[in-house]
Design a protein around this motif. Structure first.
Motif, mmCIF file in Angstrom:
data_model
loop_
_atom_site.group_PDB
_atom_site.id
_atom_site.type_symbol
_atom_site.label_atom_id
_atom_site.label_comp_id
_atom_site.label_asym_id
_atom_site.label_seq_id
_atom_site.Cartn_x
_atom_site.Cartn_y
_atom_site.Cartn_z
ATOM 1 N N GLY A 157 0.827 -1.209 0.000
ATOM 2 C CA GLY A 157 0.000 0.000 0.000
ATOM 3 C C GLY A 157 0.858 1.255 0.000
ATOM 4 O O GLY A 157 0.467 2.294 0.533
ATOM 5 N N LYS A 158 2.033 1.160 -0.639
ATOM 6 C CA LYS A 158 2.932 2.324 -0.693
ATOM 7 C C LYS A 158 2.293 3.476 -1.452
ATOM 8 O O LYS A 158 2.424 4.639 -1.063
ATOM 9 C CB LYS A 158 4.260 1.943 -1.381
ATOM 10 C CG LYS A 158 5.072 0.927 -0.604
ATOM 11 C CD LYS A 158 6.293 0.482 -1.371
ATOM 12 C CE LYS A 158 5.977 -0.322 -2.607
ATOM 13 N NZ LYS A 158 5.319 -1.613 -2.379
ATOM 14 N N GLY A 159 1.565 3.127 -2.553
ATOM 15 C CA GLY A 159 0.971 4.166 -3.389
ATOM 16 C C GLY A 159 0.056 5.079 -2.589
ATOM 17 O O GLY A 159 0.120 6.301 -2.709
ATOM 18 N N GLY A 196 2.023 -2.746 -9.463
ATOM 19 C CA GLY A 196 1.044 -1.675 -9.577
ATOM 20 C C GLY A 196 0.831 -1.002 -8.251
ATOM 21 O O GLY A 196 0.817 -1.654 -7.213
ATOM 22 N N THR A 229 -1.905 1.204 -6.302
ATOM 23 C CA THR A 229 -3.286 1.640 -6.429
ATOM 24 C C THR A 229 -3.503 2.890 -5.605
ATOM 25 O O THR A 229 -3.137 2.939 -4.433
ATOM 26 C CB THR A 229 -4.230 0.524 -5.947
ATOM 27 O OG1 THR A 229 -3.842 -0.674 -6.596
ATOM 28 C CG2 THR A 229 -5.678 0.851 -6.279
ATOM 29 N N ASP A 236 -8.217 -2.681 8.612
ATOM 30 C CA ASP A 236 -9.667 -2.891 8.490
ATOM 31 C C ASP A 236 -10.012 -4.278 7.957
ATOM 32 O O ASP A 236 -11.067 -4.826 8.285
ATOM 33 C CB ASP A 236 -10.283 -1.826 7.564
ATOM 34 C CG ASP A 236 -9.595 -1.784 6.203
ATOM 35 O OD1 ASP A 236 -8.377 -1.555 6.171
ATOM 36 O OD2 ASP A 236 -10.277 -2.008 5.179
ATOM 37 N N SER A 256 -3.616 2.570 8.386
ATOM 38 C CA SER A 256 -4.654 2.868 7.405
ATOM 39 C C SER A 256 -5.759 1.843 7.508
ATOM 40 O O SER A 256 -5.537 0.655 7.721
ATOM 41 C CB SER A 256 -4.068 3.046 6.006
ATOM 42 O OG SER A 256 -4.081 1.863 5.287
HETATM 43 P P1 GDP Z 1 1.667 -0.835 -3.454
HETATM 44 O O1 GDP Z 1 2.213 -1.449 -4.676
HETATM 45 O O2 GDP Z 1 2.541 -1.033 -2.267
HETATM 46 O O3 GDP Z 1 1.266 0.597 -3.645
HETATM 47 O O4 GDP Z 1 0.345 -1.629 -3.075
HETATM 48 P P2 GDP Z 1 -0.901 -1.986 -4.030
HETATM 49 O O5 GDP Z 1 -1.502 -0.758 -4.530
HETATM 50 O O6 GDP Z 1 -0.536 -3.038 -4.998
HETATM 51 O O7 GDP Z 1 -1.808 -2.752 -2.980
HETATM 52 C C1 GDP Z 1 -2.470 -2.134 -2.002
HETATM 53 C C2 GDP Z 1 -3.956 -2.359 -2.216
HETATM 54 O O8 GDP Z 1 -4.600 -2.191 -0.999
HETATM 55 C C3 GDP Z 1 -4.601 -1.366 -3.160
HETATM 56 O O9 GDP Z 1 -5.693 -1.977 -3.797
HETATM 57 C C4 GDP Z 1 -5.078 -0.271 -2.225
HETATM 58 O O10 GDP Z 1 -6.157 0.494 -2.723
HETATM 59 C C5 GDP Z 1 -5.487 -1.088 -1.048
HETATM 60 N N1 GDP Z 1 -5.324 -0.444 0.239
HETATM 61 C C6 GDP Z 1 -4.300 0.349 0.672
HETATM 62 N N2 GDP Z 1 -4.460 0.672 1.958
HETATM 63 C C7 GDP Z 1 -5.610 0.053 2.367
HETATM 64 C C8 GDP Z 1 -6.297 -0.045 3.616
HETATM 65 O O11 GDP Z 1 -5.888 0.497 4.627
HETATM 66 N N3 GDP Z 1 -7.431 -0.820 3.642
HETATM 67 C C9 GDP Z 1 -7.911 -1.459 2.552
HETATM 68 N N4 GDP Z 1 -9.028 -2.184 2.680
HETATM 69 N N5 GDP Z 1 -7.289 -1.394 1.366
HETATM 70 C C10 GDP Z 1 -6.159 -0.662 1.274
#
Ligand code: GDP
Length: 425
Positions: free
Chosen positions: A15-17, A40, A42, A334, A413
């Motif tokens: 959830g770095k994005g 990716g 998100t 969550d 988060s």
């Molecule tokens: P990144 O590559 O590290 O940016 O991570 P991704 O985007 O691949 O994966 C994170 C996913 O978890 C995405 O679909 C986000 O929208 C979602 N996400 C991030 N933080 C949270 C959170 O606190 N709760 C929930 N339910 N989803 C989250």
């Protein structure tokens, strides 16, 4: 607030994005410094939902300059597609707010072919590559067998350089893999359809960063994947082909003198892992399926179901150490709501020995998880914004992670949207 690197502590997808998107409010420049479009990020904000692959997650904030540093695998075709897609969703992208390092090496069309051909050759022994050409690209970069983005400004030289590389690469394609050879016409089409499009964004981003720093601007370094995928410190050979660590940010961003004041490590409240390789705390069957569904654990790029597991304190403590994290963000807390008890892997059993030290990669497949369970909570956390308002069981869970990994958890988060965040201190 000063310069900050946002990095993954685990296997990626932490959830770095969403954390970069949040923290850009305090920064002027966001730099992607390694990796390619194979993962990716998100981001969900007032402009919509976006799956970013190569573009920095700061592109949504007005006034923020986004940079693709020399350390990234710059795939002109995929990048142009991504630019068009994000523009189509109403985001402004111009050479003013997106800059590509002239020293970034280009991922050439045959790199993706080579990835695919090699995975096919490996058969059952495959590594689970995303087939975006990242490993062949980095191998060629270190052999100096690719071109720099800045060469796009020297067309005659570029053409001759590419033809030389093509002649060399066709030997591998045809003789090793029995695949089709590349032709000059194919290269011309690639130059026109992709490289010409991204050329206006290419500039000396090193000079830009130095000036930005001198002017007192704050820089955010954005990593892809996580500690355990780091080429040097990860679970070799199931790593990526670049350094995912914060320490690489100054080099890969094009600003070797950069000072990083904060390293924010992003940790997911449970474990996930994409592709092959050892994954000690993996959960199978119904328990795994439930967590995968609740967390929507499917790859942003590939749609592949992610492997899911219990929070792994051994791997996470190691990840924190590799990143030299100064603070943590714990995401997706969550998702754990509604579980009666929550599994936690707090040690590994290796033969007769129980240890909390992350082992050498070769010993990892034999490691067995030592798991205990903590009480769960039933409450929906998504509307909670203050630490004190979290259920006691959730606070106990967060406190235990913090203690075991030895780094303060600053953010928690509780949903993917920008505002669903608890800032603990
Ligand atoms: P990144 O590559 O590290 O940016 O991570 P991704 O985007 O691949 O994966 C994170 C996913 O978890 C995405 O679909 C986000 O929208 C979602 N996400 C991030 N933080 C949270 C959170 O606190 N709760 C929930 N339910 N989803 C989250």
């Amino acid at each position: 607030m000063a310069n900050c690197a946002i990095v993954g502590i685990n296997w990626g997808d932490e959830g770095k994005g969403r954390m970069v998107d949040l923290l850009t409010q305090d920064h002027d420049v966001v730099v992607r410094y390694q990796g390619g479009g194979n993962a990716g990020h998100t981001v969900i904000n007032e402009k919509g939902k976006f799956a970013l692959h190569l573009l920095p997650s700061g592109i949504f904030r007005d006034g923020v300059v986004n940079i693709l540093g020399n350390g990234v695998a710059l795939d002109p075709e995929n990048l142009w597609q991504e630019i068009c897609q994000v523009r189509g969703q109403g985001v402004r992208l111009t050479p003013e707010n997106l800059k590509i390092s002239d020293r970034a090496s280009l991922l050439l069309p045959w790199h993706r072919d080579l990835d695919e051909l090699e995975e096919r050759r490996l058969g059952d022994k495959k590594f689970g590559s995303t087939k975006q050409g990242i490993a062949p690209f980095y191998s060629d970069k270190y052999q100096k067998k690719t071109v720099l983005a800045g060469e796009l400004f020297y067309p005659a030289h570029l053409k001759a350089h590419l033809l030389d590389l093509m002649e060399w690469k066709n030997l591998t394609l045809t003789r090793v893999y029995g695949a089709e050879a590349y032709t000059e016409a194919k290269l011309d089409a690639w130059l026109e359809s992709a490289c010409e499009k991204i050329r206006p964004f290419v500039c000396d981003t090193g000079a830009f960063l130095r000036q930005a720093q001198e002017a007192g601007k704050k820089i955010l370094f954005e990593a892809q994947l996580g500690s355990l995928r780091d080429l040097d410190f990860g679970i070799h050979p199931y790593t990526t082909s670049s350094n995912t660590t914060a320490a690489y940010a100054p080099i890969g961003s094009g600003f070797p003198g950069a000072k990083i004041d904060r390293v924010l490590g992003v940790v997911k409240a449970y474990s996930t892992c994409v592709g092959e390789g050892p994954f000690v705390s993996e959960l199978f069957g119904e328990e795994g399926d439930r967590l995968r569904e609740a967390g929507g654990e499917y790859g942003a790029k590939t749609g592949r179901p992610r492997r899911v597991g219990a929070m792994d304190l051994v791997a996470t403590a190691y990840g924190v150490q590799v990143q030299a994290a100064t603070e943590l963000a714990l995401t997706k807390l969550d998702v754990l709501s509604g579980m009666e008890k929550i599994p936690v892997c707090h040690a590994y059993q290796l033969g007769d020995e129980v240890s909390t030290t992350f082992p050498f990669p070769t010993a990892l497949p034999a490691a067995r998880p030592v798991i205990d369970h903590m009480p769960g909570w039933q409450e929906d956390l998504s509307n909670i914004r203050r630490w004190e308002d979290l259920p006691q069981a959730a606070r106990d869970y967060v406190n235990r992670i913090e203690q075991a990994v030895g780094c303060p958890i600053r953010y928690i988060s509780v949903g993917p949207e920008r505002e669903r965040i608890i800032v603990k201190y």
